[in-house]
Design a protein around this motif. Structure first.
Motif, mmCIF file in Angstrom:
data_model
loop_
_atom_site.group_PDB
_atom_site.id
_atom_site.type_symbol
_atom_site.label_atom_id
_atom_site.label_comp_id
_atom_site.label_asym_id
_atom_site.label_seq_id
_atom_site.Cartn_x
_atom_site.Cartn_y
_atom_site.Cartn_z
ATOM 1 N N PRO A 25 0.816 -1.214 0.000
ATOM 2 C CA PRO A 25 0.000 0.000 0.000
ATOM 3 C C PRO A 25 0.853 1.268 0.000
ATOM 4 O O PRO A 25 1.738 1.428 0.836
ATOM 5 C CB PRO A 25 -0.806 -0.119 1.303
ATOM 6 C CG PRO A 25 -0.842 -1.574 1.601
ATOM 7 C CD PRO A 25 0.443 -2.135 1.095
ATOM 8 N N ARG A 46 -7.056 -0.968 -2.782
ATOM 9 C CA ARG A 46 -6.576 -1.800 -1.687
ATOM 10 C C ARG A 46 -5.554 -2.801 -2.203
ATOM 11 O O ARG A 46 -5.707 -3.372 -3.283
ATOM 12 C CB ARG A 46 -7.750 -2.539 -1.039
ATOM 13 C CG ARG A 46 -7.389 -3.287 0.235
ATOM 14 C CD ARG A 46 -8.550 -4.115 0.750
ATOM 15 N NE ARG A 46 -9.741 -3.304 0.984
ATOM 16 C CZ ARG A 46 -10.922 -3.803 1.326
ATOM 17 N NH1 ARG A 46 -11.074 -5.118 1.449
ATOM 18 N NH2 ARG A 46 -11.955 -2.998 1.518
ATOM 19 N N SER A 76 -4.910 4.017 -0.719
ATOM 20 C CA SER A 76 -4.488 2.616 -0.704
ATOM 21 C C SER A 76 -3.991 2.214 0.678
ATOM 22 O O SER A 76 -4.323 1.133 1.195
ATOM 23 C CB SER A 76 -3.382 2.397 -1.742
ATOM 24 O OG SER A 76 -2.891 1.077 -1.701
ATOM 25 N N SER A 112 -7.160 2.222 3.310
ATOM 26 C CA SER A 112 -8.168 1.195 3.041
ATOM 27 C C SER A 112 -7.623 -0.200 3.328
ATOM 28 O O SER A 112 -8.330 -1.063 3.869
ATOM 29 C CB SER A 112 -8.666 1.293 1.593
ATOM 30 O OG SER A 112 -7.619 1.106 0.670
ATOM 31 N N THR A 113 -6.351 -0.434 2.993
ATOM 32 C CA THR A 113 -5.739 -1.734 3.275
ATOM 33 C C THR A 113 -5.519 -1.920 4.766
ATOM 34 O O THR A 113 -5.794 -2.991 5.331
ATOM 35 C CB THR A 113 -4.398 -1.877 2.528
ATOM 36 O OG1 THR A 113 -4.590 -1.619 1.130
ATOM 37 C CG2 THR A 113 -3.820 -3.262 2.699
#
Length: 361
Positions: A43, A67, A135, A138-139
């Motif tokens: 990420p 993600r 990224s 969200s990950t």
């Protein structure tokens, strides 16, 4: 399974081009099964995209905004492209690129990353600086239940704000673990901070009221040069250790004051040679007058990795095995990387007669 190589590009089919704002689009790329291991990413990493126009090559880097995948690698990759005045690639992406087209893409790169782990993290982003942080957050929230994240973002207006729906979805999905503070520089809003730029002075006042600054495990700053440097100064003034601050700067057209090499810098030797190792193969070549080390390597190894050539993306990072170099400017490497011996080949010029680089380390 294809092995990843430095500087190698792979043709990927465009699966979708979706408008985000009036001046930006999200481009989704389909990754074939045999390339999924190559495009596995952490990420926050970015992709270099290449296009050939009138026999010339154009390269641009764009952060992956989806993600991060599991161990099998991604089936698709999504990047966001914002229109830049006079930008050849961004104009093409917004005006011409369509589903079914093919784009040449390099394997993911970049160290503005966060591997999911427990802790309290925060980001200050401006404009398209949201893309790698989207990224990251969200990950992180999906994979680590013991993590929290505070996102402080600055945009010109609501209409120019990228990924409004995606960020709102994170707020709804993780109400106890995701905090969002939206600021606008050219538009008043009914709730939240007053409009205006997020400069160092304002952030120094604002941040302690939003988060326990000293308890945040990692700060991620991304966006225009002024915003990132202002946020860094604010955090350092608030006592945040340098190793907890991570930065990625977008769109540095010219070196700001103080970023250029001083006139008193050690001059280049009359004759110098660079030895470089890339994908397990080495070679030695004379450096021509005024060349950067990347330019010397590229004359002999067209597969040398690079994207922006402006000291911003970090794609050309290499380990300095021996010799000395001076860098014209650096907006990509953090102090820990410099201390460990890494340089940007696109900005490096020899100070000693012999210089050795390792792109594989």
């Amino acid at each position: 399974m294809e092995a990843a190589r430095h500087g190698a590009f792979h043709p990927l089919r465009v699966a979708a081009v979706e408008p985000l704002t009036d001046d930006s689009v999200a481009v989704t790329l389909a990754v074939p099964t045999e390339l999924r291991a190559v495009f596995r990413h952490t990420p926050g990493q970015h992709l270099a995209l290449r296009r050939t126009v009138d026999g010339g090559e154009i390269r641009r880097t764009y952060s992956i905004c989806g993600r991060a995948p599991g161990t099998d690698g991604p089936q698709t990759l999504r990047v966001a492209v914002r229109l830049v005045d006079g930008g050849v690639f961004s104009t093409y992406a917004l005006k011409e690129l369509a589903s079914g087209d093919t784009v040449e893409v390099m394997a993911p790169a970049g160290r503005f990353v966060l591997e999911p782990r427990p802790g309290h993290f925060a980001a200050v982003v401006g404009g398209s600086g949201i893309t790698p942080v989207l990224s990251i957050v969200s990950t992180l929230l999906a994979q680590e239940p013991a993590a929290r994240f505070c996102l402080i973002r600055s945009d010109r207006t609501t209409a120019s704000t990228m990924f409004l729906d995606e960020v709102a979805d994170l707020k709804d999905r993780y109400p106890d673990r995701f905090q969002l503070i939206q600021t606008l520089s050219r538009e008043e809003q009914q709730a939240g901070p007053a409009s205006g730029r997020l400069d160092a002075e304002r952030l120094t006042r604002l941040l302690p009221a939003l988060v326990p600054v000293e308890a945040v495990d990692g700060w991620f700053l991304c966006g225009p040069y002024g915003l990132v440097r202002g946020a860094e100064r604010a955090l350092r003034g608030l006592g945040v250790a340098r190793d907890r601050i991570h930065q990625e700067i977008f769109h540095v057209e010219e070196a700001p004051p103080g970023a250029q090499t001083p006139a008193t810098a050690t001059p280049a030797p009359e004759h110098s040679t660079v030895t470089a190792k890339l994908d397990g193969r080495g070679g030695s070549w004379p450096v021509q007058d005024g060349e950067s080390l990347l330019e010397t390597v590229l004359r002999n190894r067209a597969d040398a990795p690079y994207a922006c050539k402006g000291g911003v993306c970090g794609t050309c990072r290499a380990y300095l095995v021996s010799g000395e170099v001076r860098m014209d400017r650096n907006f990509a490497l953090e102090q820990e990387e410099l201390d460990a011996g890494y340089v940007l080949a696109c900005q490096s010029h020899p100070v000693t007669e012999k210089v050795e680089l390792d792109f594989d380390r």
